[in-house]
Design a protein around this motif. Structure first.
Motif, mmCIF file in Angstrom:
data_model
loop_
_atom_site.group_PDB
_atom_site.id
_atom_site.type_symbol
_atom_site.label_atom_id
_atom_site.label_comp_id
_atom_site.label_asym_id
_atom_site.label_seq_id
_atom_site.Cartn_x
_atom_site.Cartn_y
_atom_site.Cartn_z
ATOM 1 N N MET A 172 0.838 -1.204 0.000
ATOM 2 C CA MET A 172 0.000 0.000 0.000
ATOM 3 C C MET A 172 0.870 1.250 0.000
ATOM 4 S SD MET A 172 -2.987 -1.086 2.690
ATOM 5 C CE MET A 172 -3.914 0.437 2.506
ATOM 6 N N TRP A 173 1.986 1.216 0.763
ATOM 7 C CA TRP A 173 2.892 2.369 0.783
ATOM 8 C C TRP A 173 3.546 2.579 -0.583
ATOM 9 C CZ3 TRP A 173 4.109 6.784 2.702
ATOM 10 C CH2 TRP A 173 5.355 7.339 2.451
ATOM 11 N N LYS A 174 3.934 1.476 -1.243
ATOM 12 C CA LYS A 174 4.610 1.581 -2.531
ATOM 13 C C LYS A 174 3.660 1.918 -3.680
ATOM 14 C CE LYS A 174 8.175 -1.859 -1.381
ATOM 15 N NZ LYS A 174 8.626 -3.243 -1.680
ATOM 16 N N ALA A 175 2.354 1.733 -3.476
ATOM 17 C CA ALA A 175 1.384 1.957 -4.548
ATOM 18 C C ALA A 175 1.500 3.375 -5.110
ATOM 19 C CB ALA A 175 -0.035 1.704 -4.033
ATOM 20 N N ARG A 176 1.367 3.518 -6.401
ATOM 21 C CA ARG A 176 1.556 4.810 -7.055
ATOM 22 C C ARG A 176 0.635 5.898 -6.505
ATOM 23 N NH1 ARG A 176 1.588 4.078 -13.402
ATOM 24 N NH2 ARG A 176 1.944 6.325 -13.258
ATOM 25 N N PRO A 177 -0.652 5.621 -6.238
ATOM 26 C CA PRO A 177 -1.486 6.690 -5.665
ATOM 27 C C PRO A 177 -0.981 7.166 -4.303
ATOM 28 C CG PRO A 177 -2.864 4.946 -6.573
ATOM 29 C CD PRO A 177 -1.463 4.426 -6.577
ATOM 30 N N THR A 178 -0.513 6.226 -3.456
ATOM 31 C CA THR A 178 -0.004 6.626 -2.140
ATOM 32 C C THR A 178 1.256 7.466 -2.279
ATOM 33 O OG1 THR A 178 -0.897 4.582 -1.198
ATOM 34 C CG2 THR A 178 0.706 5.781 0.129
ATOM 35 N N GLN A 179 2.155 7.056 -3.161
ATOM 36 C CA GLN A 179 3.378 7.827 -3.378
ATOM 37 C C GLN A 179 3.066 9.215 -3.938
ATOM 38 O OE1 GLN A 179 6.745 6.933 -2.575
ATOM 39 N NE2 GLN A 179 5.430 5.613 -1.328
ATOM 40 N N HIS A 180 2.078 9.285 -4.813
ATOM 41 C CA HIS A 180 1.652 10.585 -5.357
ATOM 42 C C HIS A 180 1.098 11.466 -4.237
ATOM 43 C CE1 HIS A 180 -0.008 13.554 -8.082
ATOM 44 N NE2 HIS A 180 -1.209 13.374 -7.557
ATOM 45 N N ASN A 181 0.282 10.879 -3.375
ATOM 46 C CA ASN A 181 -0.282 11.643 -2.257
ATOM 47 C C ASN A 181 0.807 12.106 -1.292
ATOM 48 O OD1 ASN A 181 -2.902 11.350 -3.228
ATOM 49 N ND2 ASN A 181 -3.260 9.458 -2.084
ATOM 50 N N ALA A 182 1.813 11.245 -1.052
ATOM 51 C CA ALA A 182 2.924 11.627 -0.174
ATOM 52 C C ALA A 182 3.673 12.829 -0.741
ATOM 53 C CB ALA A 182 3.874 10.447 0.016
ATOM 54 N N ARG A 183 3.889 12.831 -2.057
ATOM 55 C CA ARG A 183 4.577 13.971 -2.689
ATOM 56 C C ARG A 183 3.741 15.236 -2.591
ATOM 57 N NH1 ARG A 183 6.041 9.825 -6.347
ATOM 58 N NH2 ARG A 183 4.323 10.350 -7.754
ATOM 59 N N LEU A 184 2.437 15.100 -2.773
ATOM 60 C CA LEU A 184 1.551 16.269 -2.658
ATOM 61 C C LEU A 184 1.625 16.854 -1.248
ATOM 62 C CD1 LEU A 184 -1.766 15.302 -4.517
ATOM 63 C CD2 LEU A 184 -0.146 17.089 -5.150
ATOM 64 N N LEU A 185 1.592 15.998 -0.245
ATOM 65 C CA LEU A 185 1.640 16.475 1.141
ATOM 66 C C LEU A 185 2.952 17.201 1.422
ATOM 67 C CD1 LEU A 185 0.041 13.357 2.853
ATOM 68 C CD2 LEU A 185 -0.968 15.633 2.697
ATOM 69 N N GLN A 186 4.051 16.681 0.886
ATOM 70 C CA GLN A 186 5.338 17.348 1.095
ATOM 71 C C GLN A 186 5.376 18.700 0.374
ATOM 72 O OE1 GLN A 186 7.652 13.846 -0.110
ATOM 73 N NE2 GLN A 186 8.639 13.880 1.882
ATOM 74 N N GLU A 187 4.695 18.792 -0.766
ATOM 75 C CA GLU A 187 4.612 20.077 -1.463
ATOM 76 C C GLU A 187 3.840 21.102 -0.634
ATOM 77 O OE1 GLU A 187 2.929 19.529 -5.335
ATOM 78 O OE2 GLU A 187 4.558 18.214 -6.013
#
Length: 402
Positions: free
Chosen positions: A128-143
């Motif tokens: 679930m952590w490696k899934a592309r949507p989760t990684q995309h959301n993680a990048r958005l949060l860091q932005e």
């Protein structure tokens, strides 16, 4: 370690790691913080309101429109009260809501309504952590300037092994304490760090590399961020969590590392090259897997770029700190590299010493600069990073003021 006077809203989501949160609250309180807990609906299946109220000293909040709150607007009251909003554990579902501004419960509404510093400690299955949507959301949060604390890597409740574990309560408290420490000697400075090994392919299956774990570079990145620096971390292939607030760029080869470093160098003040970069790469990478057809195999290698030397010899270089891992004549080889590469400082370590260096949590360093030297005794790499950075700051200030 102190969070004295800090007001922390702890948001708890519905993951198995929620069972650790009473201990997290206890440790936050012990560090001097006031803690108010917000429990979402699914989290109540893993941890009780009563236990959280007992360790925090405050009633636990669960409802978006709480009749007991002032004007039934508990989300606004808590959002204004908080200095820090910590969401731990943060599930993939909650991260998705936060990334896209969906406010359908008390926790997500507080998130949108607060001006507090926001930290998220992800916890979920490794896939679930490696899934592309989760990684995309993680990048958005860091932005959005939200700092991700972890996740850590290891065995999970489902039986899988990989990234996705919530950081331990003590680690979370230490991160918050360091980030809110009053001393910020690197405030306003941009520190660029390389860490880990590089991999140089031989064919689609095989590569050459080395034993570097990246732990020293990651420890330096963590401590530099705690000292107020903007930190960019160019990391080779390592299984380590990104320190909170650090901008991480992942690479594999020496040439990729050089490209990433050169793109950041013009805007950095200090460059610390801890990466164990492969000196050579295959002259020709085989298109297909090399077959075992003969008793001997001859390969031709070509020299890789010297990243540290390239940076140090720029017309206007940053303050450059090199690392030298040596198995003999440590001081002589380190001083030669210091001079030949035109470095400001070099940190050398003897890789023959048991329990120190590669793949270890501890190390010892000999520091050399043109006018002097200093020895840093064996100690955990997190502590060693602080000592090293204090010397780097001292020498950087000497260079820029003379």
């Amino acid at each position: 370690m102190t969070l004295s006077g800090k007001k922390i809203v702890l948001g708890i989501c519905g993951g198995i790691a929620a069972y650790k949160t009473p201990d997290l609250v206890r440790k936050l309180v012990a560090a001097g913080a006031q803690v108010r807990v917000v429990l979402n609906a699914s989290a109540s299946h893993f941890v009780s309101e009563l236990s959280l109220q007992a360790v925090s000293g405050f009633p636990v909040s669960t409802d978006l429109l709480d009749p007991s709150a002032e004007a039934a607007m508990g989300h606004i009251e808590l959002a204004k009260w908080a200095d820090i909003l910590l969401i731990a554990p943060a599930t993939a579902n909650t991260m998705a809501k936060l990334a896209h501004g969906i406010a359908d419960d008390l926790l997500t509404t507080i998130y949108l309504a607060t001006t507090a510093d926001i930290f998220i400690a992800p916890a979920m299955n490794q896939q679930m952590w490696k899934a592309r949507p989760t990684q995309h959301n993680a990048r958005l949060l860091q932005e959005y300037d939200i700092q991700l604390l972890g996740p850590a890597e290891g065995e999970q409740a489902c039986g899988d092994t990989g990234p996705g574990r919530m950081l331990e309560p003590q680690e979370l408290v230490e991160y918050l304490s360091r980030l809110h420490a009053p001393a910020q000697p690197l405030q306003g400075k941009h520190v660029l760090i390389t860490a880990g090994p590089t991999r140089e392919s031989l064919d689609p299956v095989r590569f050459i590399s080395n034993h570097s774990s990246g732990k020293m570079g990651f420890a330096i990145a963590q401590q530099a961020r705690a000292m107020g620096a903007q930190v960019s971390l160019v990391a080779g292939p390592v299984a380590l969590a990104t320190p909170p607030g650090v901008n991480r760029i992942n690479v594999e080869t020496a040439e990729q590392m050089l490209e990433a470093v050169m793109s950041i160098t013009p805007e950095c003040d200090i460059f610390i090259a801890t990466a164990a970069v492969a000196d050579y790469r295959a002259a020709d990478v085989a298109e297909n897997k090399i077959k075992k057809n003969a008793d001997e195999l001859t390969l031709t290698f070509t020299k890789n770029p010297d990243i540290l030397k390239a940076v140090a010899n720029l017309p206007s270089p940053p303050f450059c700190v090199g690392f030298a891992a040596e198995s003999q004549n440590v001081e002589a080889y380190a001083k030669r590299k210091l001079t030949e590469k035109k470095l400001d400082m070099i940190a050398a370590n003897d890789i023959t010493l048991a329990g120190l260096g590669f793949n270890s949590d501890a190390n010892a360093l000999q520091l050399f600069w043109p006018e002097g030297s200093r020895n840093l005794s064996p100690q955990p790499k997190t502590d060693l990073a602080i000592e090293l950075l204090n010397v780097v700051i001292e020498r950087y200030q000497h260079k820029t003021t003379h």
